[in-house]
Design a protein around this motif. Structure first.
Motif, PDB file in Angstrom:
ATOM      1  N   ASP A 259       0.834  -1.199   0.000  1.00  0.00           N
ATOM      2  CA  ASP A 259       0.000   0.000   0.000  1.00  0.00           C
ATOM      3  C   ASP A 259       0.874   1.257   0.000  1.00  0.00           C
TER       4      ASP A 259
ATOM      5  N   ARG B 208       0.521   4.233  -2.625  1.00  0.00           N
ATOM      6  CA  ARG B 208       0.347   5.630  -2.194  1.00  0.00           C
ATOM      7  C   ARG B 208       1.390   6.531  -2.851  1.00  0.00           C
TER       8      ARG B 208
ATOM      9  N   LEU C 224      -7.892   2.200  -0.928  1.00  0.00           N
ATOM     10  CA  LEU C 224      -6.518   1.996  -1.378  1.00  0.00           C
ATOM     11  C   LEU C 224      -6.235   0.571  -1.844  1.00  0.00           C
ATOM     12  N   THR C 225      -6.685  -0.428  -1.111  1.00  0.00           N
ATOM     13  CA  THR C 225      -6.414  -1.817  -1.515  1.00  0.00           C
ATOM     14  C   THR C 225      -7.076  -2.123  -2.859  1.00  0.00           C
TER      15      THR C 225
ATOM     16  N   ARG D 225      -5.153  -0.300  -5.612  1.00  0.00           N
ATOM     17  CA  ARG D 225      -3.886  -0.993  -5.889  1.00  0.00           C
ATOM     18  C   ARG D 225      -4.141  -2.251  -6.715  1.00  0.00           C
TER      19      ARG D 225
END
Length: 176
Positions: free
Chosen positions: A34, A38, A53-54, A57
């Motif tokens: 992560d 970022r 975020l996950t 990604r």
């Protein structure tokens, strides 16, 4: 601490592909964490809600695979299908703004960075397909946009991959 990538500053699609690189004999992947995702998003001024975020990604990794496939095996339908599936998740909205024509991208927030990279590849394929290149070093996995005047660049970087190739040719000539 994140490892320094060897080639940055390429257009968004190529820069996403280049989040995987070879250092020594190890393949490194910026999107393994992560923290790396970022950093990549920040580098491109792309915002992401921390709760997404996950997913962001995962979508970036999926699109990166599709982008690499389209460039390295353009006639394989599964790569085009994967890329087209991502592109179907959003669209460009054109409008007349205060200062003239403008555009906005309407995409699910979890898919937006990946969609922008996929859309960027379409722009590159439309405007300068002959300038999209993979480094000529067989051990290198990096891609670049050749901006040289004669479109003759072969290496992602002459100091590393180019010099390795020259040294190898010299070694073979001297050995023979």
């Amino acid at each position: 601490m994140l490892p320094a990538r060897p080639l940055t500053g390429e257009p968004l699609a190529l820069d996403l592909i280049n989040t995987v690189w070879v250092e020594g004999r190890m393949q490194l992947d910026l999107l393994d964490s992560d923290e790396g995702a970022r950093a990549w998003l920040k580098e491109h001024a792309l915002s992401c809600d921390e709760a997404l975020l996950t997913a962001v990604r995962d979508h970036l990794i999926f699109v990166r695979t599709a982008l690499r496939g389209v460039l390295e095996a353009p006639h394989e339908p599964e790569h085009r299908d994967a890329l087209n599936g991502v592109l179907a998740r959003g669209h460009v909205r054109h409008f007349l703004g205060e200062h003239g024509p403008e555009e906005d991208f309407e995409v699910d927030p979890a898919w937006r960075p990946a969609w922008l990279a996929a859309n960027d590849l379409l722009t590159l394929l439309r405007t300068s397909p002959q300038r999209l290149k993979k480094c000529a070093n067989p051990q290198c996995v990096l891609h670049f946009l050749d901006t040289s005047p004669k479109n003759a660049r072969r290496w992602h970087d002459m100091r590393t991959c180019g010099n390795r190739a020259k040294a190898l040719r010299h070694y073979h000539r001297a050995r023979d």
